[in-house]
Design a protein around this motif. Sequence first.
Motif, mmCIF file in Angstrom:
data_model
loop_
_atom_site.group_PDB
_atom_site.id
_atom_site.type_symbol
_atom_site.label_atom_id
_atom_site.label_comp_id
_atom_site.label_asym_id
_atom_site.label_seq_id
_atom_site.Cartn_x
_atom_site.Cartn_y
_atom_site.Cartn_z
ATOM 1 N N LYS A 3 -13.527 -10.908 3.430
ATOM 2 C CA LYS A 3 -13.553 -11.463 4.783
ATOM 3 C C LYS A 3 -12.165 -11.656 5.378
ATOM 4 O O LYS A 3 -12.013 -11.776 6.577
ATOM 5 N N ILE A 4 -11.155 -11.708 4.502
ATOM 6 C CA ILE A 4 -9.805 -12.059 4.920
ATOM 7 C C ILE A 4 -8.838 -10.990 4.444
ATOM 8 O O ILE A 4 -8.893 -10.560 3.294
ATOM 9 N N ILE A 5 -7.942 -10.575 5.331
ATOM 10 C CA ILE A 5 -6.933 -9.592 4.966
ATOM 11 C C ILE A 5 -5.549 -10.197 5.182
ATOM 12 O O ILE A 5 -5.285 -10.792 6.221
ATOM 13 N N LEU A 6 -4.707 -10.070 4.162
ATOM 14 C CA LEU A 6 -3.319 -10.504 4.266
ATOM 15 C C LEU A 6 -2.455 -9.256 4.339
ATOM 16 O O LEU A 6 -2.531 -8.395 3.459
ATOM 17 N N PHE A 7 -1.670 -9.138 5.401
ATOM 18 C CA PHE A 7 -0.752 -8.017 5.556
ATOM 19 C C PHE A 7 0.607 -8.426 5.013
ATOM 20 O O PHE A 7 1.226 -9.363 5.521
ATOM 21 N N SER A 8 1.068 -7.720 3.982
ATOM 22 C CA SER A 8 2.376 -8.038 3.417
ATOM 23 C C SER A 8 3.477 -7.386 4.248
ATOM 24 O O SER A 8 3.215 -6.539 5.105
ATOM 25 N N SER A 9 4.707 -7.787 3.960
ATOM 26 C CA SER A 9 5.888 -7.213 4.612
ATOM 27 C C SER A 9 6.942 -6.945 3.546
ATOM 28 O O SER A 9 6.982 -7.637 2.536
ATOM 29 N N PRO A 10 7.821 -5.970 3.786
ATOM 30 C CA PRO A 10 8.809 -5.599 2.761
ATOM 31 C C PRO A 10 10.103 -6.411 2.843
ATOM 32 O O PRO A 10 11.202 -5.876 2.730
ATOM 33 N N PHE A 11 9.997 -7.704 3.020
ATOM 34 C CA PHE A 11 11.191 -8.531 3.166
ATOM 35 C C PHE A 11 12.062 -8.529 1.915
ATOM 36 O O PHE A 11 13.280 -8.575 2.001
ATOM 37 N N VAL A 12 11.449 -8.469 0.745
ATOM 38 C CA VAL A 12 12.215 -8.429 -0.507
ATOM 39 C C VAL A 12 12.930 -7.087 -0.620
ATOM 40 O O VAL A 12 14.128 -7.020 -0.913
ATOM 41 N N ASP A 13 12.223 -6.016 -0.366
ATOM 42 C CA ASP A 13 12.815 -4.679 -0.432
ATOM 43 C C ASP A 13 13.937 -4.511 0.583
ATOM 44 O O ASP A 13 14.886 -3.755 0.345
ATOM 45 N N ASP A 14 13.845 -5.219 1.696
ATOM 46 C CA ASP A 14 14.877 -5.151 2.724
ATOM 47 C C ASP A 14 16.032 -6.116 2.448
ATOM 48 O O ASP A 14 16.984 -6.188 3.231
ATOM 49 N N GLY A 15 15.934 -6.899 1.368
ATOM 50 C CA GLY A 15 17.008 -7.808 0.982
ATOM 51 C C GLY A 15 17.115 -9.069 1.815
ATOM 52 O O GLY A 15 18.155 -9.720 1.839
ATOM 53 N N VAL A 16 16.029 -9.447 2.478
ATOM 54 C CA VAL A 16 16.059 -10.629 3.345
ATOM 55 C C VAL A 16 15.773 -11.905 2.557
ATOM 56 O O VAL A 16 16.464 -12.916 2.733
ATOM 57 N N ILE A 17 14.742 -11.879 1.718
ATOM 58 C CA ILE A 17 14.401 -13.024 0.871
ATOM 59 C C ILE A 17 14.131 -12.525 -0.546
ATOM 60 O O ILE A 17 13.981 -11.326 -0.768
ATOM 61 N N TYR A 33 -7.665 -20.641 1.642
ATOM 62 C CA TYR A 33 -8.724 -19.642 1.586
ATOM 63 C C TYR A 33 -9.242 -19.444 0.167
ATOM 64 O O TYR A 33 -8.528 -19.664 -0.800
ATOM 65 N N ASN A 34 -10.464 -18.986 0.059
ATOM 66 C CA ASN A 34 -11.065 -18.623 -1.220
ATOM 67 C C ASN A 34 -10.503 -17.268 -1.634
ATOM 68 O O ASN A 34 -10.663 -16.278 -0.912
ATOM 69 N N GLU A 35 -9.847 -17.210 -2.793
ATOM 70 C CA GLU A 35 -9.220 -15.966 -3.243
ATOM 71 C C GLU A 35 -10.208 -14.801 -3.335
ATOM 72 O O GLU A 35 -9.846 -13.655 -3.135
ATOM 73 N N GLY A 36 -11.455 -15.092 -3.627
ATOM 74 C CA GLY A 36 -12.458 -14.043 -3.736
ATOM 75 C C GLY A 36 -12.772 -13.365 -2.422
ATOM 76 O O GLY A 36 -13.351 -12.278 -2.400
ATOM 77 N N ASP A 37 -12.382 -13.996 -1.316
ATOM 78 C CA ASP A 37 -12.627 -13.441 0.016
ATOM 79 C C ASP A 37 -11.457 -12.624 0.555
ATOM 80 O O ASP A 37 -11.531 -12.082 1.644
ATOM 81 N N VAL A 38 -10.354 -12.574 -0.198
ATOM 82 C CA VAL A 38 -9.099 -12.023 0.320
ATOM 83 C C VAL A 38 -8.782 -10.649 -0.262
ATOM 84 O O VAL A 38 -9.008 -10.391 -1.443
ATOM 85 N N VAL A 39 -8.234 -9.795 0.586
ATOM 86 C CA VAL A 39 -7.616 -8.544 0.155
ATOM 87 C C VAL A 39 -6.188 -8.544 0.702
ATOM 88 O O VAL A 39 -5.959 -8.954 1.846
ATOM 89 N N ILE A 40 -5.242 -8.151 -0.132
ATOM 90 C CA ILE A 40 -3.859 -8.002 0.310
ATOM 91 C C ILE A 40 -3.633 -6.536 0.627
ATOM 92 O O ILE A 40 -3.803 -5.676 -0.230
ATOM 93 N N LYS A 41 -3.283 -6.262 1.863
ATOM 94 C CA LYS A 41 -2.945 -4.891 2.298
ATOM 95 C C LYS A 41 -1.425 -4.799 2.281
ATOM 96 O O LYS A 41 -0.749 -5.427 3.074
ATOM 97 N N MET A 42 -0.909 -4.036 1.327
ATOM 98 C CA MET A 42 0.538 -3.912 1.183
ATOM 99 C C MET A 42 1.140 -3.025 2.267
ATOM 100 O O MET A 42 0.572 -1.997 2.623
ATOM 101 N N HIS A 43 2.287 -3.448 2.769
ATOM 102 C CA HIS A 43 3.080 -2.620 3.675
ATOM 103 C C HIS A 43 3.518 -1.380 2.888
ATOM 104 O O HIS A 43 3.809 -1.482 1.692
ATOM 105 N N PRO A 44 3.574 -0.211 3.507
ATOM 106 C CA PRO A 44 3.944 1.009 2.771
ATOM 107 C C PRO A 44 5.290 0.943 2.048
ATOM 108 O O PRO A 44 5.480 1.606 1.030
ATOM 109 N N ARG A 45 6.233 0.143 2.550
ATOM 110 C CA ARG A 45 7.537 0.041 1.884
ATOM 111 C C ARG A 45 7.629 -1.148 0.924
ATOM 112 O O ARG A 45 8.638 -1.326 0.256
ATOM 113 N N ASP A 46 6.602 -1.944 0.843
ATOM 114 C CA ASP A 46 6.596 -3.123 -0.026
ATOM 115 C C ASP A 46 6.332 -2.686 -1.466
ATOM 116 O O ASP A 46 5.382 -1.951 -1.729
#
Length: 130
Positions: A3-17, A33-46
């Motif tokens: 039910k829930i999608i988390l969009f990641s960002s490549p902040f680590v790969d970019d050296g920001v954090i 949120y309930n972890e069972g309801d979540v999918v993490i969609k990784m950024h292509p550069r993450d």
Amino acid sequence: SKKIILFSSPFVDDGVITEEEQISIYQDALKNYNEGDVVIKMHPRDTLDYKKHFPNILVFDKPIPSQLFNLIGPQYTCAITIYSTAVLDFDYDLKVDWIGTKVHPKLYAAFGDQRYEDYISKRAKKIIYQ
């Protein structure tokens, strides 16, 4: 079935954090949120190993654009992001949990104040004037 999608960002790969800082931000966001309801969609550069940090959450790590993911995925009720504009690509209403760059001083210093309202305003102007 997610039910829930988390969009990641490549902040680590970019050296920001650091990895620990980024994971901590997502852990705080996912507490609501309930972890069972979540999918993490990784950024292509993450390149973070989200499966290690979130073993109970489905991680989609294929490098496809979010627009395509939106077309083939289920209808979500919520999208979570620090400030990915991928949340604007859904053609149906859903709750957006926009964390924003003020969540961490390094993100704020690197990118300024990234507010959801500003992106919605730009999107509306673009649609109106096309």
